[in-house]
Design an enzyme around this catalytic site. Structure first.
Site, PDB file in Angstrom:
ATOM      1  N   SER B  94       0.834  -1.202   0.000  1.00  0.00           N
ATOM      2  CA  SER B  94       0.000   0.000   0.000  1.00  0.00           C
ATOM      3  C   SER B  94       0.874   1.259   0.000  1.00  0.00           C
ATOM      4  O   SER B  94       1.697   1.448  -0.890  1.00  0.00           O
ATOM      5  CB  SER B  94      -0.934  -0.058   1.212  1.00  0.00           C
ATOM      6  OG  SER B  94      -1.931   0.906   1.104  1.00  0.00           O
ATOM      7  N   ASP B 216     -10.296  -4.789  -5.251  1.00  0.00           N
ATOM      8  CA  ASP B 216      -9.756  -3.963  -4.163  1.00  0.00           C
ATOM      9  C   ASP B 216     -10.386  -2.576  -4.284  1.00  0.00           C
ATOM     10  O   ASP B 216     -10.113  -1.843  -5.230  1.00  0.00           O
ATOM     11  CB  ASP B 216      -8.228  -3.888  -4.315  1.00  0.00           C
ATOM     12  CG  ASP B 216      -7.565  -2.993  -3.262  1.00  0.00           C
ATOM     13  OD1 ASP B 216      -8.286  -2.372  -2.448  1.00  0.00           O
ATOM     14  OD2 ASP B 216      -6.328  -2.911  -3.267  1.00  0.00           O
ATOM     15  N   HIS B 244      -7.755  -5.317   0.283  1.00  0.00           N
ATOM     16  CA  HIS B 244      -6.558  -4.494   0.065  1.00  0.00           C
ATOM     17  C   HIS B 244      -5.345  -5.126   0.761  1.00  0.00           C
ATOM     18  O   HIS B 244      -4.256  -4.588   0.709  1.00  0.00           O
ATOM     19  CB  HIS B 244      -6.819  -3.086   0.610  1.00  0.00           C
ATOM     20  CG  HIS B 244      -5.747  -2.098   0.312  1.00  0.00           C
ATOM     21  ND1 HIS B 244      -5.368  -1.766  -0.979  1.00  0.00           N
ATOM     22  CD2 HIS B 244      -4.948  -1.355   1.141  1.00  0.00           C
ATOM     23  CE1 HIS B 244      -4.394  -0.847  -0.922  1.00  0.00           C
ATOM     24  NE2 HIS B 244      -4.125  -0.597   0.348  1.00  0.00           N
TER      25      HIS B 244
END
Lengths: 466, 268
Positions: B94, B216, B244
């Site tokens: 991320s 996602d 995610h």
């Protein structure tokens, strides 16, 4: 027919089951009704589709990892979103069933809490506002002090710490008047409080007590604080440090005083020059001599102003005096000596003397002919009481003789200079060239003098006349 | 205090090649725990908690230093330098996918290959670029953090108050995942979700695996294709996964994809 005792559709809270991939497997009637969903959804729904967009990020970054690792979360305040885009706030509890460390499915119960969320949002808005306001007060360059109706200091910002010297911890809880107000002013304080409580805003320049005891000039504004019922609840005082401005004001005052005093001194000198020059010269000649003498005075004044009315260097003073007569850089003039700094009064007197000597040399002495030389030197003797000796020596000029008349020139190079400096002058009209020597204790020449009267410049100087 | 202590760096496993794992927004290095054993068998594995998270020394969290991801990239560089390792494989989830990218740009000697798990260079829509969210959605996240801070503050109370005579409370808290100082969480949320690193990722020259999940909500397919079109040496792999955090929910599939990338780039 489901047993009404366990029928999930009858429960007054939202119930939902999500599979490991995030799809809604089951959703009870209560939650469907809140969400405005039909009984049989056309497409498989993801749980995140039921959340606001911000809620989706929160779910994926916080809640789903929590379920997958810790297996549960509770009392999360989040917004759900209907297909029409409208939203409502809920409390969400979740519990996962983990199989081999992976989430098989998760159960959620949902409690609508629109009212409480609205309240929470208000709280958050208030908190943000007060956070912002607090940081504003903290970063203010002005000292801000708030005081309750018992005169107890309740807030004290960093600028107040800096201005008054008391830390926040030292000041908060103290009596405002005892901490800051000078005792001679404290009698008037209760009356001021009444004016404040009546709604008046007090603005003035005053003095407040610093922690170390000294009084500092401040500009302050004070206004009452009223509580929700509009009752007087204390006051807020804002101070700024005006000591720099006060110091500047005082300096301007001193400067004005000094200009006044210096102008008077100059006028006194002009008066003497006029009188002395008038005795020997008349008509056009008077004007010419008088103008030159004034120019010498003006040149001196320039140096003094450039030195901010303080002290001036001897070399500059003497060099300037030649400027109106001859190029001081000509090989005919040799000026040398150590660095000596003189006060205003001495600068004026020596400047005038050198001007007269130079004028004389140009008119009658060594500088009246192309090959004559003037050597101007000075030295400072050592010892406990050093003396300054300035020597003017002419050579290569015409034959010299002692003058037959004594005018301002001999006054300026003799009695006037002596009376200003407690020094001595000697003249020698030797055949080889005129020689003038001035000697005086150095220390008083450099000291700053407060007031100089025309003593030594006025009529009584006549007594010195040979 | 060295960076290794500040960020609770753990070095495990053995092997010629070094691999470092950076967790994303919200949790800590524990997010990788299901994946690490497979890598420890083959590599020297470095994992640590981003400053402000997990067991990092949160007192060192300086809002100015960490006002951009550069502060976190500085930390990564300092850690690799302190461990004296080079040619590392950096794995970032991320937001940390951007952090390893910033570090890789500045120190190509340290980072030879990158694995970006669910990366997005910018979450906000901007003209033709579809990040997936409007600015107002992203600001809404800060609101959620604000209200759920109320709940957290209560959970955090024993820790904030400090209860050395009740160690069971400490143990309980360290087990409970993703507990973060609410102020730090909000600050890092702003840094994570409001910054735009599109220009930075364009300059990453090293071979990069862009690993995305099929479903996602944070990273829509428009972002996947933007990254492969704009990064010099990126290959996209889409996992048949939702959410995610594939390293948490689908650790095996994620491990397999990362391993495949490492082995294929090593052979090349």
């Amino acid at each position: 027919m489901t047993d009404p005792k366990i029928d999930p559709d009858l429960w007054p809270c939202g119930l939902m089951v999500m599979d490991g991939a995030g799809h809604v497997q089951q959703i009870n009637a209560t939650l469907r009704r809140w969400l405005g969903l039909s009984d049989a959804p056309a497409a498989p729904l993801r749980f995140v589709d039921l959340l606001s967009r911000a809620g989706r990020i929160y779910f994926e970054t916080h809640l789903r990892p929590l379920l997958a690792t810790q297996g549960h979360f509770s009392e999360v305040s989040i917004e759900m979103e209907r297909p029409d885009g409208s939203r409502f706030g809920v409390f969400l509890n979740g519990k996962a069933r983990l199989v081999d460390g992976a989430m098989a499915e998760a159960h959620f119960c949902v409690f609508q809490n629109e009212q409480r969320q609205r309240f929470e949002r208000e709280l958050v808005a208030k908190r943000r506002e007060s956070d912002e306001f607090r940081s504003l007060v903290r970063s203010s360059p002005q000292a801000i002090v708030s005081v309750d109706f018992n005169l107890i200091i309740r807030a004290w910002n960093p600028a107040a710490e800096k201005l008054f010297g008391y830390s926040e911890a030292e000041a908060v809880g103290q009596r405002f008047d005892m901490l800051l107000i000078p005792s001679e002013e404290s009698a008037k304080f209760p009356q001021k409080l009444l004016r404040l409580a009546a709604g008046e805003v007090l603005r003035s320049e005053t003095e407040r007590r610093h922690k170390d005891g000294h009084l500092l000039p401040v500009e302050r504004s004070i206004a009452a604080i009223s509580d929700k019922s509009q009752e007087y609840a204390g006051f807020v005082a804002v101070y700024s440090d005006i000591s720099a401005r006060k110091a500047a004001d005082a300096q301007i005052k001193t400067l004005l005083h000094e200009i006044n005093h210096r102008s008077k001194n100059l006028l006194t000198i002009v008066q003497v020059i006029a009188r002395q020059t008038g005795r020997l010269y008349q008509g056009a000649e008077f004007l010419s001599v008088f103008n030159k003498r004034l120019a010498s005075l003006a040149a001196n004044q320039d140096i003094l102003i450039k030195n901010r009315g303080e002290n001036a260097e001897l070399e500059r003073i003497v060099t300037t005096q030649f400027a109106h007569l001859i190029d001081p850089k000509t090989p005919q003039v040799r000026i040398s000596g150590p660095k000596v700094v003189l006060n205003e009064k001495t600068s004026q007197a020596i400047g005038m003397a050198i001007f007269e000597l130079a004028t004389n040399a140009v008119k009658y002495g060594a500088l009246s002919q192309g090959k004559g030389i003037v050597t101007l030197t000075w030295e400072v003797s050592g010892g406990q009481r050093p003396e300054l000796t300035i020597t003017w020596a002419e050579a290569g000029g015409p034959q010299v003789a002692a003058p037959t008349r004594r005018g301002f020139g001999s006054q300026a190079t003799g009695p006037i200079l002596e009376s200003y400096t407690s020094g001595k002058t000697t003249r020698d009209y030797a055949a080889g060239g005129f020689r003038w020597v001035f000697t005086a204790p150095l220390e008083p020449l450099a000291q700053r003098e407060e007031n100089w009267t025309d003593a030594g410049l006025g009529e009584d100087t006549e007594a010195h006349r040979a | 205090m060295s960076k290794l202590e500040q960020c609770a760096v753990k070095v495990t496993g053995s092997g010629e090649t070094v691999i470092v794992f950076l967790h994303g927004y919200g949790c800590d290095s524990g997010m990788w725990r299901k994946m690490l054993p497979a890598f420890e068998a083959e590599f020297r594995v470095i994992a640590y908690d981003l400053m402000g998270y997990g067991r990092s020394d949160t007192a060192q969290y300086d809002a100015l230093r960490y006002a951009t991801l550069e502060g976190h990239a500085d930390d990564l560089i300092a850690i690799l330098d302190e461990l004296q390792v080079k040619n590392v494989i950096a794995v970032g989830h991320s937001v940390s996918a951007m952090t390893i990218g910033l570090a890789a740009r500045r120190r190509p000697d340290l980072i030879a290959r990158l694995v970006m798990v669910c990366p997005s260079p910018s979450y906000a829509n901007d003209g033709d670029y579809l990040g997936g969210f409007d600015k107002s959605d992203l600001l809404g996240l800060l609101d959620i953090l604000d209200v759920n801070y109320l709940g957290w503050a209560r959970d955090m109370a024993p820790q904030i108050m400090g209860v050395p005579d009740r160690p069971e409370l400490g143990a309980e808290l360290s087990d409970s995942f993703c507990q973060t100082d609410p102020d730090i969480a909000k600050h890092f949320a702003k840094v994570t979700f409001l910054s735009d690193h599109r220009a930075d990722v364009k300059a990453i020259a090293q071979p990069t695996l862009v690993l995305q999940c099929r479903d996602d909500v944070l990273v829509p397919p428009s972002v996947w294709s933007w990254l492969t079109a704009n990064m010099p040496d990126a290959q996209l792999v889409v996992l048949e996964a939702s959410g995610h955090c594939p390293h948490v929910s689908y650790p095996e599939a994620t491990t397999k994809a990362v391993m495949a990338f490492i082995h294929s780039t090593a052979a090349a």
